[in-house]
Design a protein around this motif. Structure first.
Motif, PDB file in Angstrom:
ATOM      1  N   ASN B 270       5.122 -15.905   3.237  1.00  0.00           N
ATOM      2  CA  ASN B 270       4.959 -14.591   2.640  1.00  0.00           C
ATOM      3  C   ASN B 270       3.900 -14.597   1.557  1.00  0.00           C
ATOM      4  N   ARG B 544       4.468  -8.946   7.703  1.00  0.00           N
ATOM      5  CA  ARG B 544       3.803  -8.295   8.830  1.00  0.00           C
ATOM      6  C   ARG B 544       4.504  -8.607  10.140  1.00  0.00           C
ATOM      7  N   PHE B 547       7.608  -6.561  10.331  1.00  0.00           N
ATOM      8  CA  PHE B 547       7.251  -5.169  10.559  1.00  0.00           C
ATOM      9  C   PHE B 547       6.914  -4.928  12.021  1.00  0.00           C
ATOM     10  N   SER B 561       7.589  -0.922   5.508  1.00  0.00           N
ATOM     11  CA  SER B 561       6.524  -1.320   4.572  1.00  0.00           C
ATOM     12  C   SER B 561       5.277  -0.470   4.766  1.00  0.00           C
ATOM     13  N   CYS B 564       2.085  -2.703   5.090  1.00  0.00           N
ATOM     14  CA  CYS B 564       1.876  -3.269   6.422  1.00  0.00           C
ATOM     15  C   CYS B 564       1.277  -2.246   7.352  1.00  0.00           C
ATOM     16  N   HIS B 565       1.777  -1.036   7.284  1.00  0.00           N
ATOM     17  CA  HIS B 565       1.263   0.013   8.148  1.00  0.00           C
ATOM     18  C   HIS B 565      -0.229   0.184   7.924  1.00  0.00           C
ATOM     19  N   ASP B 567      -2.240  -2.012   6.637  1.00  0.00           N
ATOM     20  CA  ASP B 567      -2.904  -3.240   7.102  1.00  0.00           C
ATOM     21  C   ASP B 567      -3.207  -3.172   8.583  1.00  0.00           C
TER      22      ASP B 567
END
Lengths: 506, 614
Positions: B270, B544, B547, B561, B564-565, B567
């Motif tokens: 992480n 990620r 996710f 998250s 993450c979206h 990203d």
């Protein structure tokens, strides 16, 4: 006092029963609108001016701004006044039959078109179902604007010049409810900014090139639209720092790594923010008040001193425009001309005529109050304030909420609490790759007046108001917020960087 | 209690979360070791070998050394070791000079090495060797970066934040700008800079897993424990019922150690870093934490009174690991506890686990699990308490004055204990990782990280599910396909949720110049090859991965998250940009739209609609 351009001739604006707000801020800052509508209105003006080959160039004549916006009634009927289309598509008739049926239906329904003949579409689309699919696809990009019920006020995404048109009523008459003129003010601001020459090519790029723009062009017949001349707005200042601030953010976003359409929501939000600042900064000058600042609470789970300060800061700023109106009227009362007339032989009618000249009030034979000039001024103040409260006073709240700066979230009173979207817009416009976090907070204060951390708070607050710990925590909350959004990297105890998420990732 | 065992435990307390001035940490630890007459913890820093190689006689070239990291990574300690390695005496070192010089043979000839122990604490005025003042010293340091064979090299230790800050503020010192760029490149991008030479050691780059291995071993192997066993007092310190002894035995058990190590591996995955000092703090807190003790850490003298009061069992290692013995403010202020609490262990649960906890003792099928998982984890006193609470709860679940029934709040501690009790063999059956926020963590470790390190590839089904998750985010639709990656764009930019225009489909299985695969690296990396020689990659950290797997399993992209979206959408933009670069836009007179839709089974179908521009 700020140096203003001369007011326009009275007959240019016969509807205005008074001319005070307009002389201070312009005609007009309209409250009942959203950042997107202002943005669309601006694009419409820009497109018209680009067609006339004078984009962002007023050629030395700042007033009047005249332009001929497109109306594009054919496209609008197809997109938004086209209930029969889906029904006919469902019937699944043969291609020819579907076209026939639809063409006659739309010819009956269509409004505002010079020639009720949509048959040009048949040659351009391979089949009726193709046509239906593409129209539905375009409809999906409609700008959501609240409960906008009438079809003539629905706006498709601004893909390019063929997607731009002015707001009309159902009888195809120009109305000023949705496009209430702030977009024209924005155009003039950018025109008068010091970045106008650099901005013009960037804005030109916004007008052509997208496939959906070409598609919309093909949905219109080839004809020369009969365009009316518009141009009702007035911007009182030839130069102002907020014009340059606005232009700089536009330039930074348009030149940055963001794909063009992705920049639009950020442009819209920051434009609303700069308009809000413009109103308050100008108001502060008239009131001899210090330059306004905005104490921002980064939302905390419970009430904090920063929230209290932000609420009172909001309320104080909210009074600035109305105080400016009062100050404007006081200045008239203190002027040499007023004094001269007051000491003359017929003070009351002379003073009254002066008022009529400057503020277009009172109506010639309509005044029924006391024939005393100080009473007259007081009455003017009352009437002006009542008029101001109707719309211009609400601009602070409305544009603030639209930009994502003002909110009631988590509490019952309005205060400054920037949303994630606004924070992202600010970062995309101001941080090229990465910037030290404390430098970023300083930049937010210097450029926008936003106070978040202790170093900025100590500059604007008095000793007994300033609470170091709560501003430190406020700043820490912002750090955490930016980190979860992926826009901040913390290297260690003293070292955090704000990062532009696009420059870093690509 | 005054034997080595007791003294060792009292010394160990000094590593724990007692309030202390962190700047004098090393000094205080040394003094405590002397006062209690125990051997301080000593283990070789993972980077020690490389550091010594940089100053050895046979090094290729002599360059200055930067030791950076956060507070507690071991910079001061390493400086000291370097000093002795270069031939200095340890007495001279402990004299607390902030700048010391020594001559040594490095890379073939004798040079002078100047050691700056703490760059920020270096006073501006002062005599440093032959230089007067901090700026003069900095100038010489700068020079050493850019000369190919310097006579003077320097070892500079500084916290990463202050490292760059110092150089940025010293703008008037010659070569500072170049040095700043050099150091920034090394620090932020982690790769060697193109101009100038420096041996850059970022101690924050050491993995958490390595640190927990070293520290656990050093603590468990300390002779103080053997002594404690011998000094055991009846019903007192280190007796059978003593919580310190209990915690030590759990800590030394292979089962606990391996689960703990998995948590640290996941922290690495992480991209979280925790310095050595904080890990030592964690271990001390695990062993000695108790909410009612002074400073929340037990001493040997606390054991007897606690046992007598029947409160000793509250010093549960599973709760101490998450800082439950500390005040919430203290817990939140210590990063290591914040990291560990991010896993949500104790708060997340499954029906099965909670059934075992609530109905275990009385239900036939659940009883064996209850015995192995719960009864094995808690001392008898704790079990008695829990039993009483549970019975009270089962009889009258609503009988509380405020808040929830105390039995329900005790479930947190029980779930934490169970998390460490469940063996690897049972982890699938009991869904071990559902007790954490990262439900796919076990799969990540076992089916992605390990195979990538061993054989360099992962199974097709994993790649397929990742691709399915990506597709759902890329298109904004609930699409089901794992055989190709759909590169879809929105009409009006990425702001809109739905991306209807299909630009390209990239095959997962290798086909001509396309493929999608997972490769090994510091993190598992998903690589999309879109054309010969053109690749776009996405590093998969734990968040990620979680996710993407959740989205593949049906969760909405807006959940879990936001970062993450964003990203993943940025990954899509990078792929789109790569396509535009590799396929130059042809002048096309026709206009066509490739519209993506779903059929009844959720499979993607695209329809090309052409428009006649004539």
């Amino acid at each position: 006092m700020l140096e203003t351009l001369p007011p326009p001739p009275r007959n240019d604006h016969p509807q205005n029963d008074m001319w005070i707000d307009e002389q201070i801020w312009g005609h007009r800052l309209w409250d009942a609108t959203t950042p997107w509508l202002i943005f669309l209105e601006f694009l419409g003006v820009a497109e018209a001016k680009e067609r006339d080959q004078c984009l962002l160039d007023d050629q030395g004549k700042p007033y009047p701004l005249r332009f001929k916006p497109a109306q594009r009634m054919y496209i609008r009927n197809i997109l938004y006044n086209n209930e029969p289309m889906l029904r006919i598509a469902d019937e699944k008739l043969a291609d020819g039959a579907s076209w026939d049926k639809w063409l006659s239906a739309i010819a009956n329904r269509a409004q505002g078109v010079p020639l009720r003949d949509f048959s040009y579409l048949r040659k351009r689309f391979n089949s009726f179902s193709d046509f239906v699919a593409l129209v539905s696809m375009l409809r999906g990009t409609t700008i959501e604007n609240g409960p906008n019920k009438r079809w003539s006020s629905r706006f498709v995404f601004p893909f390019g010049r063929h997607a731009l048109y002015e707001d009309l009523s159902l009888t195809a008459a120009r109305e000023y409810i949705n496009f209430g003129l702030p977009g024209e003010l924005v155009y003039q601001m950018l025109c008068r900014s010091s970045h106008a020459a650099e901005l013009a090519p960037e804005i030109t790029k916004m007008l052509d090139g997208d496939p959906c723009d070409r598609l919309l062009q093909l949905m219109e017949p080839d004809y020369d639209e009969d365009r009316s001349t518009r141009g009702n707005s007035y911007l009182p200042y030839a130069r102002h720092e907020t014009f340059d601030d606005l232009a700089r953010d536009w330039l930074s976003l348009l030149r940055g790594p963001l794909p063009r359409f992705d920049a639009y929501p950020h442009l819209a939000a920051l434009t609303a923010l700069h308009l809000l600042r413009y109103q308050l900064v100008v108001a502060a000058v008239y009131c001899f008040a210090p330059k306004p600042y905005f104490i921002c609470e980064i939302i905390a789970p419970k009430r904090t001193p920063v929230r209290e300060l932000s609420i009172s800061n909001f309320q104080l700023n909210d009074t600035l425009p109305s105080r400016a109106v009062d100050a404007y009227i006081d200045a008239i009362g203190r002027s040499e001309e007023w004094e001269r007339r007051r000491l003359g032989e017929t003070p009351f009618p002379d003073c009254r005529r002066l008022l009529v000249d400057i503020v277009r009030w009172p109506e010639e034979d309509d005044y029924s109050g006391q024939p005393d000039e100080s009473e007259l001024l007081a009455d003017l103040k009352r009437t002006a304030q009542a008029r101001h409260r109707k719309h211009v006073a609400a601009v602070h709240r409305s544009y603030g909420a639209g930009a994502g700066l003002v909110s009631r979230r988590g509490t019952s009173q309005l205060r400054y609490a920037p949303t994630d979207a606004l924070l992202k817009s600010l970062i995309l416009a101001n941080v090229e790759t990465r910037m030290d976090y404390s430098e970023f907070l300083d930049l937010l204060y210097r450029r926008y007046g936003l106070v978040i951390g202790e170093r900025e708070a100590v500059q604007v607050l008095s000793d007994d108001e300033f609470d170091r710990k709560s501003f430190q925590m406020n700043s820490a909350r912002l750090e955490r917020r930016l980190r979860t959004l992926g826009m901040l990297r913390r290297l260690s105890d003293a070292c955090a960087y704000v990062e532009n998420p696009l420059s870093v990732r690509m | 209690m005054n034997g080595l065992g007791g003294r060792w435990v009292r010394f160990l307390r000094q590593y724990g979360p007692i309030s202390r001035n962190d700047n004098m940490y090393d000094e205080q630890i040394r003094r405590s070791a002397r006062r209690y007459d125990v051997k301080a913890l000593d283990f070789a820093h993972p980077l020690e070998m490389d550091l010594f190689a940089a100053v050895s006689k046979t090094a290729e070239r002599a360059c200055s050394i930067i030791l950076t990291g956060t507070a507690g990574d071991g910079k001061s300690r390493l400086c000291g070791r370097l000093w002795t390695e270069l031939g200095g005496s340890s007495d001279e070192w402990t004299a607390n000079e902030i700048y010391q010089e020594i001559s040594a043979e490095i890379a073939g000839r004798v040079r002078t090495v100047g050691i700056i122990r703490d760059l920020t604490a270096l006073p501006t005025q002062g005599t440093y060797g032959t230089w007067e003042g901090k700026n003069a010293l900095l100038e010489e340091v700068n020079r050493s970066f850019f000369s190919p064979d310097p006579d003077w090299i320097f070892v500079v230790a500084a916290n990463d934040g202050q490292l760059l800050d110092t150089w940025r503020r010293a703008a008037e010192v010659p070569l500072s700008k170049e040095s700043y760029n050099l150091l920034e490149t090394c620090l932020v991008e982690g790769k060697p800079a193109s101009h100038g030479e420096v041996a850059f050691f970022n101690l924050s780059a050491v993995s958490c897993a390595t640190i927990i291995d070293l520290t656990l071993e050093a603590i468990i192997a300390h002779p103080g424990w053997a002594a404690a066993y011998e000094e055991a007092e009846a019903e007192g310190f280190f007796s059978d019922a003593c919580p310190i002894r209990r915690n030590f035995e759990v800590l030394s058990s292979p089962q606990f150690k391996s689960r703990l190590r998995q948590l640290f591996e996941l922290m690495d995955l992480n991209e979280l870093h925790t310095p050595i000092r904080r890990v030592l703090l964690l271990i001390a807190n695990m062993l000695l934490g108790h909410p009612a003790a002074k400073d929340r850490l037990m001493s040997p003298s606390d054991v007897r009174p606690f046992l007598r009061a029947g409160r000793a069992h509250i010093a549960d290692i599973h709760q101490n690991l998450f800082g439950a013995n500390l005040t919430p403010a203290r817990r939140e202020s210590l990063e290591i506890f914040e990291f560990l609490n991010r896993f949500g262990i104790g708060d997340e649960t499954t029906n099965r686990i909670d059934n075992i906890l609530v109905f275990g003792p009385s239900d036939e099928t659940l009883r064996p699990y209850y015995e192995s998982l719960v009864e094995g984890a808690f001392p008898s006193q704790a079990l008695d308490d829990l039993s009483a609470l549970r019975n009270a709860y089962l009889e009258r679940p609503d009988a509380t004055q405020e808040g929830e029934h105390p039995f329900l709040s005790s479930l947190q501690a029980q779930r934490r204990a169970i998390f460490f009790q469940i063996g690897d063999d049972q982890s699938d059956d009991l869904r071990l990782w559902d007790l954490t926020v990262f439900r796919h963590a076990g799969e990540f470790l076992r089916d992605v990280v390990a195979p990538l390190q061993d054989v360099g590839k992962v199974s097709r089904s994993i790649t397929g599910r990742l691709v399915n998750g990506l597709n759902r985010i890329f298109t904004g639709m609930l699409v089901t396909t794992d055989r190709e990656l759909l590169i879809a764009a929105g009409l009006s930019g990425s702001a809109a949720g739905l991306s209807q225009i299909l630009i390209e489909r990239i095959s997962v299985a290798p086909r001509r110049h396309e493929r999608i695969e997972l490769r090994n690296g510091t993190l598992p990396t998903l690589v999309a090859q879109i054309d010969s020689g053109i690749e776009v990659s996405l590093k998969l950290n734990l968040v990620r991965y979680e996710f993407l797997m959740r989205v593949a399993g049906g969760a909405l992209p807006g959940s879990f998250s936001k970062e993450c979206h964003e990203d993943i959408l940025a990954f899509k933009s990078a792929i789109l940009a790569a396509f535009t670069r590799s396929r130059p836009a042809e002048e096309r007179n026709d206009l066509s739209f490739r519209i993506l839709g779903l059929n009844g089974e959720g499979e993607p179908v695209d329809d090309v609609i052409e428009v006649n521009c004539a």
